[in-house]
Scaffold this motif. Sequence first.
Motif, PDB file in Angstrom:
ATOM      1  N   ASN A 111       0.856  -1.179   0.000  1.00 15.53           N
ATOM      2  CA  ASN A 111       0.000   0.000   0.000  1.00 15.53           C
ATOM      3  C   ASN A 111       0.892   1.228   0.000  1.00 15.53           C
ATOM      4  O   ASN A 111       2.101   1.119  -0.168  1.00 15.53           O
ATOM      5  N   ARG A 112       0.305   2.375   0.201  1.00 15.99           N
ATOM      6  CA  ARG A 112       1.070   3.619   0.089  1.00 15.99           C
ATOM      7  C   ARG A 112       2.144   3.768   1.158  1.00 15.99           C
ATOM      8  O   ARG A 112       3.076   4.547   1.007  1.00 15.99           O
ATOM      9  N   GLN A 113       2.020   3.013   2.220  1.00 14.27           N
ATOM     10  CA  GLN A 113       3.034   3.080   3.274  1.00 14.27           C
ATOM     11  C   GLN A 113       4.167   2.086   3.046  1.00 14.27           C
ATOM     12  O   GLN A 113       5.126   2.062   3.788  1.00 14.27           O
ATOM     13  N   ILE A 128      -4.643  -6.466  -2.744  1.00 15.77           N
ATOM     14  CA  ILE A 128      -5.921  -6.903  -2.182  1.00 15.77           C
ATOM     15  C   ILE A 128      -7.031  -6.904  -3.233  1.00 15.77           C
ATOM     16  O   ILE A 128      -7.910  -7.769  -3.219  1.00 15.77           O
ATOM     17  N   SER A 129      -6.992  -5.950  -4.174  1.00 17.20           N
ATOM     18  CA  SER A 129      -8.018  -5.906  -5.215  1.00 17.20           C
ATOM     19  C   SER A 129      -7.936  -7.120  -6.132  1.00 17.20           C
ATOM     20  O   SER A 129      -8.955  -7.719  -6.475  1.00 17.20           O
ATOM     21  N   GLN A 151      -4.865  -0.255   7.696  1.00 19.11           N
ATOM     22  CA  GLN A 151      -6.081   0.494   7.426  1.00 19.11           C
ATOM     23  C   GLN A 151      -6.208   0.884   5.956  1.00 19.11           C
ATOM     24  O   GLN A 151      -7.323   0.958   5.415  1.00 19.11           O
ATOM     25  N   LEU A 152      -5.096   1.149   5.281  1.00 17.86           N
ATOM     26  CA  LEU A 152      -5.157   1.490   3.862  1.00 17.86           C
ATOM     27  C   LEU A 152      -5.600   0.292   3.024  1.00 17.86           C
ATOM     28  O   LEU A 152      -6.380   0.418   2.088  1.00 17.86           O
ATOM     29  N   THR A 153      -5.076  -0.880   3.371  1.00 19.83           N
ATOM     30  CA  THR A 153      -5.473  -2.101   2.672  1.00 19.83           C
ATOM     31  C   THR A 153      -6.949  -2.383   2.891  1.00 19.83           C
ATOM     32  O   THR A 153      -7.668  -2.769   1.961  1.00 19.83           O
ATOM     33  N   LEU A 154      -7.410  -2.184   4.121  1.00 20.48           N
ATOM     34  CA  LEU A 154      -8.816  -2.438   4.429  1.00 20.48           C
ATOM     35  C   LEU A 154      -9.730  -1.438   3.716  1.00 20.48           C
ATOM     36  O   LEU A 154     -10.817  -1.798   3.258  1.00 20.48           O
TER      37      LEU A 154
END
Length: 234
Positions: A111-113, A128-129, A151-154
């Motif tokens: 993710n972005r992090q 995840i998509s 949280q970004l993945t969720l």
Amino acid sequence: KKILNPHIETIELDSVPGISIASLLDAMLGNTEPLSTLRELKIVETETTMDSSHRDWRNELLNSKLLSNLSVLMLRNSCITPKMLEDILLASLCQIKSLHLVLNRYIVFQNRQTNPSSSQTPYEYANISNLIAKVPHIEELSIVGCPGFNQLTLNELSKEAMTNHLFDKLFYLNLSMNKVEDNSLIQLFRKPYNLKLDKLVIQYCEVSPGTVKYLLDNKMCRSIDYKMSDRVVL
């Protein structure tokens, strides 16, 4: 090979030394009898089975119809990579109804992090998509202790589920031992999607008691397994 027969419906191997998901699929593909009756595959690996197959069996797996009736897949402590997992889901004709991924160290979500140059894993990152799009009929889903799942993945999972109506039949969700926080979890249940679960498991996450109460009071979950302790039972 003695246990592989054309009528077998369930394979469940719990910490059997020398057997990994990769070696099992190698043996199944090399078997002379088709195993299209296989419906459940549950593999718990040990440290002695952490050897990933270097064989590229993607096309062979997809063409064999070996997993065409598979509806339950559970992998724990596995050497599986995101690419291998997606190939298995495709080979099941995207008909998996119960998917449980628990403590698989090479399933690392990006993710972005996430620093793309990180040497955290020698394999590709999980998306995840891409993953969730291959289980459109999912009823039970566990993503437990996966590096990079936060949280970004969720949030991305929530958007994907809402856009494609992927969780219409979902009744069980386990997100334990991930960096799941209050806002991202509530977002998963918000309108217009209105997700409702029979059971949510969020052990050892970063969720407050207030969020748990909110989900229960608004009948978004019938029950929630929520335990913040050093001893977590999954």
